[in-house]
Design a protein around this motif. Structure first.
Motif, mmCIF file in Angstrom:
data_model
loop_
_atom_site.group_PDB
_atom_site.id
_atom_site.type_symbol
_atom_site.label_atom_id
_atom_site.label_comp_id
_atom_site.label_asym_id
_atom_site.label_seq_id
_atom_site.Cartn_x
_atom_site.Cartn_y
_atom_site.Cartn_z
ATOM 1 N N SER A 9 -21.498 8.417 -1.368
ATOM 2 C CA SER A 9 -21.021 7.267 -0.614
ATOM 3 C C SER A 9 -19.502 7.231 -0.663
ATOM 4 O O SER A 9 -18.893 7.428 -1.713
ATOM 5 C CB SER A 9 -21.591 5.972 -1.210
ATOM 6 O OG SER A 9 -22.996 5.990 -1.143
ATOM 7 N N THR A 10 -18.852 6.960 0.481
ATOM 8 C CA THR A 10 -17.401 6.986 0.545
ATOM 9 C C THR A 10 -16.847 5.614 0.203
ATOM 10 O O THR A 10 -17.054 4.643 0.926
ATOM 11 C CB THR A 10 -16.945 7.378 1.964
ATOM 12 O OG1 THR A 10 -17.589 6.514 2.898
ATOM 13 C CG2 THR A 10 -17.318 8.815 2.265
ATOM 14 N N SER A 173 -26.160 2.886 8.209
ATOM 15 C CA SER A 173 -27.541 3.388 8.248
ATOM 16 C C SER A 173 -27.652 4.747 7.574
ATOM 17 O O SER A 173 -28.567 4.990 6.782
ATOM 18 C CB SER A 173 -28.014 3.477 9.702
ATOM 19 O OG SER A 173 -29.286 4.079 9.782
ATOM 20 N N TYR A 174 -26.699 5.649 7.878
ATOM 21 C CA TYR A 174 -26.724 6.962 7.248
ATOM 22 C C TYR A 174 -26.537 6.858 5.736
ATOM 23 O O TYR A 174 -27.160 7.588 4.961
ATOM 24 C CB TYR A 174 -25.622 7.847 7.837
ATOM 25 C CG TYR A 174 -25.846 8.232 9.276
ATOM 26 C CD1 TYR A 174 -27.126 8.330 9.804
ATOM 27 C CD2 TYR A 174 -24.766 8.470 10.131
ATOM 28 C CE1 TYR A 174 -27.340 8.659 11.124
ATOM 29 C CE2 TYR A 174 -24.971 8.813 11.456
ATOM 30 C CZ TYR A 174 -26.260 8.900 11.948
ATOM 31 O OH TYR A 174 -26.451 9.242 13.256
ATOM 32 N N ALA A 178 -29.102 8.162 2.976
ATOM 33 C CA ALA A 178 -28.688 9.096 1.925
ATOM 34 C C ALA A 178 -29.024 8.544 0.543
ATOM 35 O O ALA A 178 -29.488 9.287 -0.340
ATOM 36 C CB ALA A 178 -27.184 9.374 2.029
ATOM 37 N N GLU A 179 -28.822 7.244 0.359
ATOM 38 C CA GLU A 179 -29.135 6.637 -0.937
ATOM 39 C C GLU A 179 -30.639 6.686 -1.200
ATOM 40 O O GLU A 179 -31.078 6.942 -2.328
ATOM 41 C CB GLU A 179 -28.635 5.190 -0.955
ATOM 42 C CG GLU A 179 -28.680 4.541 -2.325
ATOM 43 C CD GLU A 179 -27.811 5.258 -3.330
ATOM 44 O OE1 GLU A 179 -28.199 5.288 -4.524
ATOM 45 O OE2 GLU A 179 -26.758 5.801 -2.952
ATOM 46 N N THR A 180 -31.428 6.461 -0.144
ATOM 47 C CA THR A 180 -32.886 6.551 -0.291
ATOM 48 C C THR A 180 -33.298 7.968 -0.672
ATOM 49 O O THR A 180 -34.149 8.169 -1.548
ATOM 50 C CB THR A 180 -33.580 6.139 1.015
ATOM 51 O OG1 THR A 180 -33.212 4.788 1.330
ATOM 52 C CG2 THR A 180 -35.090 6.227 0.879
ATOM 53 N N LEU A 181 -32.695 8.966 -0.022
ATOM 54 C CA LEU A 181 -33.005 10.362 -0.350
ATOM 55 C C LEU A 181 -32.596 10.691 -1.778
ATOM 56 O O LEU A 181 -33.291 11.435 -2.483
ATOM 57 C CB LEU A 181 -32.295 11.292 0.628
ATOM 58 C CG LEU A 181 -32.874 11.346 2.043
ATOM 59 C CD1 LEU A 181 -32.006 12.212 2.935
ATOM 60 C CD2 LEU A 181 -34.298 11.879 2.017
ATOM 61 N N ARG A 182 -31.468 10.152 -2.224
ATOM 62 C CA ARG A 182 -31.055 10.388 -3.617
ATOM 63 C C ARG A 182 -32.089 9.836 -4.595
ATOM 64 O O ARG A 182 -32.436 10.482 -5.578
ATOM 65 C CB ARG A 182 -29.697 9.731 -3.886
ATOM 66 C CG ARG A 182 -28.518 10.422 -3.251
ATOM 67 C CD ARG A 182 -27.201 9.850 -3.786
ATOM 68 N NE ARG A 182 -26.087 10.347 -3.023
ATOM 69 C CZ ARG A 182 -25.557 9.733 -1.981
ATOM 70 N NH1 ARG A 182 -26.062 8.579 -1.583
ATOM 71 N NH2 ARG A 182 -24.549 10.248 -1.324
ATOM 72 N N ALA A 187 -36.513 10.784 -8.299
ATOM 73 C CA ALA A 187 -37.892 10.532 -8.723
ATOM 74 C C ALA A 187 -38.706 11.823 -8.744
ATOM 75 O O ALA A 187 -39.522 12.045 -9.651
ATOM 76 C CB ALA A 187 -38.547 9.516 -7.783
ATOM 77 N N THR A 188 -38.468 12.708 -7.761
ATOM 78 C CA THR A 188 -39.191 13.978 -7.718
ATOM 79 C C THR A 188 -38.834 14.856 -8.906
ATOM 80 O O THR A 188 -39.699 15.478 -9.538
ATOM 81 C CB THR A 188 -38.875 14.717 -6.402
ATOM 82 O OG1 THR A 188 -39.231 13.889 -5.300
ATOM 83 C CG2 THR A 188 -39.646 16.024 -6.318
#
Length: 395
Positions: A9-10, A173-174, A178-182, A187-188
């Protein structure tokens, strides 16, 4: 291990209040330059200014200072505060050329909200202020070309503001995606580590059971054969002691791990399975050269299961990654030893060809296994070749 590289995040380059102060100073300089340029153009000698025009110029100056001071409020995160301050700034432009930069900022800011009510209100006020300025301010006149230019400027600022607002929404939104993917990736990885810990716990449980059975067997032998020679009894007692000590250490490690009693897992791959691992890799079409240090070869039978399993798993994971990502390149497997432990190094050339097999979380599990064995690992490209290196202590 297959991971998704995600941009961080910038953050803001400067604090919000520092940006506001900088904008106030910038707008003041721009407004002052425009004001003095206009006055100098209308009254080159700065003398004989009519009282009416002099009063209007004084009002222009005061309103210009006010609009500059209102810039931080226009940048407020509360829409009502920002909108109210923006409307005041736009209204002041009717009698102030100094406020030009502040008016542009207010129009762009309110337009970026893409709220029809605010947009209609600020545009109507801006057009009205422009018409009043043409009628009242010195050197201005109400003419159709000037009105057309004013309407074009207002429309252009609206489009610019709406573009900035849409861009800001997309960036937010992006950033959320990105935070959701992190979080999902974290978790994975955590799940992969937990599964590997469960596997290791099960493997240690099996070896611990074996050692306890050995202790029971030899202790039972001593109880039914009291007539054994003293030397034989001493050797058996020493064997029981060493096995019990090893079992105690493994039990301590086992208690730190989770165990799932309901699923079946294969026995761990150890360094003793090196030949079978190499045969399987070569059968898959990989060109593998292996170099096993003689000291490691001599210790194969006496290596602790945890150490041997970590080394064997390193070789297997390294060759599996080569089959996936560089199936057409030669691979070298080197296993060396020193006084403290053993090192496995798997190296292969970088390939443009890929097998198309999906990546998993093998390196995550390997790192977890090595960490629990008090070892360490590294992997990456060195000198144009990919390397996977792991070190494990003897004990």
């Amino acid at each position: 291990m297959s991971t998704v590289a995600l941009p961080p995040s910038t953050p803001r380059r400067w604090p919000h209040h520092v940006e506001s102060v900088a904008m106030v100073l910038l707008f003041w300089i721009v407004g002052a330059g425009l004001f003095f340029f206009t006055v100098n153009d209308l009254y080159p000698d700065m003398e004989n200014i009519p009282p009416r025009e002099s009063a209007l110029l004084s009002i222009d100056t005061l309103l210009g200072q006010l609009t500059c001071l209102l810039v931080p409020l226009v940048r407020s995160r509360r829409r009502r505060v920002a909108g109210g301050a923006g409307l005041v700034v736009v209204a002041c432009s009717a009698l102030s050329a100094w406020s030009f930069a502040s008016v542009v900022h207010a129009l762009v800011t309110i337009s970026s909200w893409r709220d029809r009510r605010w947009l209609v209100g600020v545009d109507a006020l801006a057009i009205a202020a422009g018409l009043v300025s043409m009628l009242v301010m010195p050197g201005s006149r109400l003419a159709l070309p000037d009105v057309a230019v004013m309407l074009g400027v207002v429309a252009g600022l609206n489009l610019w503001g709406m573009y900035r607002g849409q861009k800001s929404v997309l960036v937010d939104s992006y950033r959320q995606q990105a935070e959701t993917l992190r979080r999902e990736q974290a978790a994975t990885v955590a799940m992969a580590r937990a599964e590997e810990r469960t596997t290791i716990a099960r493997e240690m449980h099996d070896t611990l059971s074996h050692r306890l059975a050995v202790i029971s067997l030899h202790a039972g032998g001593l109880s039914v054969r009291p007539d054994l020679p003293a030397e034989r009894i001493t050797d058996t007692a020493r064997l029981i002691q060493n096995t019990a000590q090893t079992a105690s250490e493994e039990l301590r490690d086992l208690l730190t791990l989770l165990r799932d009693d309901t699923s079946d897992r294969a026995l761990p791959t150890t360094l003793a399975d090196l030949d079978a691992i190499l045969v399987g890799a070569r059968a898959a079409g990989l060109r593998v050269d292996a170099d096993l240090d003689e000291e490691v070869r001599a210790r194969l039978d006496s290596l602790p299961t945890r150490c041997s399993a970590a080394l064997g798993q390193t070789v297997r994971e390294g060759l599996a990654n080569c089959i996936k990502h560089a199936p057409d390149q030669p691979v070298t497997v080197t296993i060396t030893a020193d006084q403290t432990g053993a090192t496995v190094l798997v190296r292969n050339n970088i390939s443009q060809r890929d097998s198309g097999l999906a990546g998993g979380h093998g390196l995550v599990g390997l790192d977890e296994r090595l960490r629990l064995a008090r070892g360490r690992m590294r992997h990456g490209v060195v000198g144009g070749r990919h390397e996977l290196e792991a070190w494990v202590p003897w004990t």
